[in-house]
Design a protein around this motif. Sequence first.
Motif, mmCIF file in Angstrom:
data_model
loop_
_atom_site.group_PDB
_atom_site.id
_atom_site.type_symbol
_atom_site.label_atom_id
_atom_site.label_comp_id
_atom_site.label_asym_id
_atom_site.label_seq_id
_atom_site.Cartn_x
_atom_site.Cartn_y
_atom_site.Cartn_z
ATOM 1 N N GLY A 315 0.793 -1.219 0.000
ATOM 2 C CA GLY A 315 0.000 0.000 0.000
ATOM 3 C C GLY A 315 0.827 1.271 0.000
ATOM 4 N N THR A 316 2.151 1.124 0.157
ATOM 5 C CA THR A 316 3.003 2.309 0.132
ATOM 6 C C THR A 316 3.196 2.797 -1.289
ATOM 7 O OG1 THR A 316 5.020 0.984 -0.057
ATOM 8 C CG2 THR A 316 4.241 1.484 2.166
ATOM 9 N N GLU A 317 3.618 4.024 -1.416
ATOM 10 C CA GLU A 317 3.897 4.605 -2.725
ATOM 11 C C GLU A 317 5.342 4.352 -3.149
ATOM 12 O OE1 GLU A 317 1.587 5.937 -4.601
ATOM 13 O OE2 GLU A 317 0.108 5.559 -3.031
ATOM 14 N N MET A 318 5.995 3.450 -2.431
ATOM 15 C CA MET A 318 7.401 3.185 -2.678
ATOM 16 C C MET A 318 7.605 2.506 -4.028
ATOM 17 S SD MET A 318 10.007 1.205 -0.093
ATOM 18 C CE MET A 318 9.433 2.196 1.276
ATOM 19 N N ASN A 319 8.714 2.816 -4.673
ATOM 20 C CA ASN A 319 9.093 2.186 -5.929
ATOM 21 C C ASN A 319 9.186 0.665 -5.746
ATOM 22 O OD1 ASN A 319 11.335 1.067 -7.790
ATOM 23 N ND2 ASN A 319 10.761 2.995 -8.769
ATOM 24 N N PRO A 320 8.690 -0.136 -6.716
ATOM 25 C CA PRO A 320 8.765 -1.602 -6.579
ATOM 26 C C PRO A 320 10.166 -2.118 -6.289
ATOM 27 C CG PRO A 320 7.362 -1.013 -8.424
ATOM 28 C CD PRO A 320 7.957 0.263 -7.926
ATOM 29 N N TRP A 321 11.172 -1.496 -6.892
ATOM 30 C CA TRP A 321 12.544 -1.939 -6.650
ATOM 31 C C TRP A 321 12.972 -1.646 -5.210
ATOM 32 C CZ3 TRP A 321 15.149 -5.303 -9.349
ATOM 33 C CH2 TRP A 321 14.815 -5.501 -10.687
ATOM 34 N N MET A 322 12.493 -0.557 -4.644
ATOM 35 C CA MET A 322 12.810 -0.260 -3.250
ATOM 36 C C MET A 322 12.165 -1.280 -2.327
ATOM 37 S SD MET A 322 14.950 2.140 -2.950
ATOM 38 C CE MET A 322 14.785 2.292 -1.160
ATOM 39 N N LEU A 323 10.925 -1.679 -2.652
ATOM 40 C CA LEU A 323 10.276 -2.738 -1.878
ATOM 41 C C LEU A 323 11.057 -4.039 -1.976
ATOM 42 C CD1 LEU A 323 6.441 -2.301 -2.548
ATOM 43 C CD2 LEU A 323 7.614 -2.190 -0.349
ATOM 44 N N PHE A 324 11.504 -4.353 -3.189
ATOM 45 C CA PHE A 324 12.297 -5.567 -3.406
ATOM 46 C C PHE A 324 13.566 -5.522 -2.561
ATOM 47 C CE2 PHE A 324 15.769 -7.655 -5.685
ATOM 48 C CZ PHE A 324 15.243 -8.925 -5.883
ATOM 49 N N ILE A 325 14.261 -4.389 -2.564
ATOM 50 C CA ILE A 325 15.498 -4.246 -1.789
ATOM 51 C C ILE A 325 15.211 -4.346 -0.294
ATOM 52 C CG2 ILE A 325 17.341 -2.622 -1.154
ATOM 53 C CD1 ILE A 325 17.182 -1.584 -4.073
ATOM 54 N N MET A 326 14.115 -3.731 0.159
ATOM 55 C CA MET A 326 13.762 -3.786 1.577
ATOM 56 C C MET A 326 13.495 -5.219 2.029
ATOM 57 S SD MET A 326 11.305 -0.503 2.333
ATOM 58 C CE MET A 326 10.807 -1.262 3.873
ATOM 59 N N MET A 327 12.775 -5.989 1.211
ATOM 60 C CA MET A 327 12.480 -7.375 1.569
ATOM 61 C C MET A 327 13.758 -8.193 1.675
ATOM 62 S SD MET A 327 8.918 -8.375 -0.377
ATOM 63 C CE MET A 327 9.163 -7.497 -1.919
ATOM 64 N N ASN A 328 14.661 -8.015 0.707
ATOM 65 C CA ASN A 328 15.910 -8.781 0.733
ATOM 66 C C ASN A 328 16.828 -8.329 1.863
ATOM 67 O OD1 ASN A 328 16.248 -10.752 -1.696
ATOM 68 N ND2 ASN A 328 15.202 -8.983 -2.546
ATOM 69 N N LEU A 329 16.808 -7.049 2.163
ATOM 70 C CA LEU A 329 17.601 -6.546 3.288
ATOM 71 C C LEU A 329 17.084 -7.127 4.597
ATOM 72 C CD1 LEU A 329 19.846 -4.645 4.248
ATOM 73 C CD2 LEU A 329 18.139 -2.817 4.388
ATOM 74 N N PHE A 330 15.766 -7.248 4.715
ATOM 75 C CA PHE A 330 15.165 -7.832 5.915
ATOM 76 C C PHE A 330 15.593 -9.290 6.069
ATOM 77 C CE2 PHE A 330 11.473 -9.842 8.088
ATOM 78 C CZ PHE A 330 11.571 -9.156 9.297
ATOM 79 N N VAL A 331 15.580 -10.032 4.960
ATOM 80 C CA VAL A 331 16.005 -11.438 4.995
ATOM 81 C C VAL A 331 17.482 -11.531 5.359
ATOM 82 C CG1 VAL A 331 16.322 -13.512 3.590
ATOM 83 C CG2 VAL A 331 14.244 -12.170 3.352
ATOM 84 N N PHE A 332 18.294 -10.642 4.788
ATOM 85 C CA PHE A 332 19.730 -10.623 5.083
ATOM 86 C C PHE A 332 19.984 -10.412 6.580
ATOM 87 C CE2 PHE A 332 23.705 -8.214 5.595
ATOM 88 C CZ PHE A 332 24.616 -9.082 5.008
ATOM 89 N N ILE A 333 19.254 -9.472 7.184
ATOM 90 C CA ILE A 333 19.425 -9.191 8.613
ATOM 91 C C ILE A 333 18.945 -10.373 9.460
ATOM 92 C CG2 ILE A 333 18.667 -7.709 10.519
ATOM 93 C CD1 ILE A 333 18.556 -5.406 8.453
ATOM 94 N N LEU A 334 17.805 -10.954 9.092
ATOM 95 C CA LEU A 334 17.312 -12.128 9.820
ATOM 96 C C LEU A 334 18.317 -13.268 9.764
ATOM 97 C CD1 LEU A 334 13.499 -12.473 8.968
ATOM 98 C CD2 LEU A 334 14.533 -11.821 11.143
ATOM 99 N N GLY A 335 19.039 -13.382 8.628
ATOM 100 C CA GLY A 335 20.024 -14.446 8.471
ATOM 101 C C GLY A 335 21.148 -14.376 9.481
ATOM 102 N N MET A 336 21.364 -13.220 10.082
ATOM 103 C CA MET A 336 22.396 -13.081 11.115
ATOM 104 C C MET A 336 21.982 -13.761 12.416
ATOM 105 S SD MET A 336 23.436 -9.074 10.656
ATOM 106 C CE MET A 336 23.871 -8.373 9.054
ATOM 107 N N PHE A 337 20.693 -14.064 12.553
ATOM 108 C CA PHE A 337 20.197 -14.561 13.837
ATOM 109 C C PHE A 337 19.418 -15.874 13.743
ATOM 110 C CE2 PHE A 337 20.359 -9.924 13.850
ATOM 111 C CZ PHE A 337 21.198 -9.679 14.921
#
Length: 436
Positions: A315-337
Amino acid sequence: MSHEVLLTIGMFGGLVLAIMLGVSLGFAMGGIAVISALIMWGPGGLMPIVAGVFNYMWMLLLAAVPLFIFIGVALSKSKIAEDMYETFYLWSGSLRGGLAVGSCGFAAALSAMTGNCSASTVTTGLVGIPPMRQKGYQDSIIFGTIGSAGTLGILIPPSITLIVIGMMTGQSIGKLFAGGLTAGLFILLGFILYILVLAWIKPEACPALDEAVSFRRKIRSLAAVILPILIMIAILGTIFLGIATPTEAASVGAIAVVLAVIIRGEFNWKFIKEVSYSTATITGMVLWIMFGASGFVAVYSGGGGVYFVQDLLSGTEMNPWMLFIMMNLFVFILGMFLDPMGIILLCLPIFYPIILELKFDPIWFGVIFQINLCMGYLTPPFGYNLFYIKSLAPEAEMKLIYKSVLPFIAIMLVCTIIMILFPDIILFLPKILVTN
């Protein structure tokens, strides 16, 4: 504050707290799910957890998990891996940095037979650390090479986690395997180029062998790779050619490994006992994580949490690529734990519908998602491969192990960015192969 926000904070906050207290991931997720269900709905609310667990128990694809684990354990218990490493050692050792390059190739070959990081990392470390230390390689090169190449075990097929990603998304596991193969080889090439450049700049860090190896000896050593090649063909060839499903290919691979051990004269009661016990133990751990995560997702979804996060992101007005990067960044951070299996089962039900809505290729996304999980095996503070290396070299300081993998994490990030910019690196093989 809305019900969904409280649910998100409560369940994920409770999960983080349980993990910090040392609770196993599977039981932490399952326990949080049970407590949350009882608070929201009472005893009758436990039924979604039971339904979620039984849903996984009836999945035929899940039978591939213990079979691939069996293959990895059987290879690690036999001498097949040691003899195969000897071949890589003889053919690459005369090159400056060649033992590290050979260890990368060896780990990739193990990955193509076992499908998990622990088998490829530990086995590569057991057979690779002594000769590299003997020849004067710096520990930072040894640990970085083995840890990073070993993490490709969940990317290069037959990857157990790619199977779970296929189960969760309904995408072709054969196509995910094909994409994972090209991505894994691309990253492996990045590792090798880094080692060769480093060896050219700092020859004392990874010297060449000081002994001459005859061409006849090299040719004779190739006999050791015949059985491993046949095992890889039995597993990957049948999948990529559309002859067998991943579960059927896992069965064929398990039979091929047993036959290889029999041919080598290593099949005995001790071998059967050790392989069976280890396979049952590892499989139980994996399945408990899956069951705990399925209950967690069922309760979180039933409480409206999944739809809340999806609506929040889409629902955000964020660019699709920014959403894609945010999702992968979230997975990357979760991978640390967290364990990769838990991350898949927690994140994919939320992210996958958004990826489809944004018109990204699901196979390409699945492989990029998987690469983030690979990096999670290397990233401090809780990267699994870091502790595998520590167990192989207990005298080494964790600070040195952390530093040794940083250049390889950087290489993986660069390779991932390239594959995001040029998706056909991942997709060209899935497009041309007949897969299941």
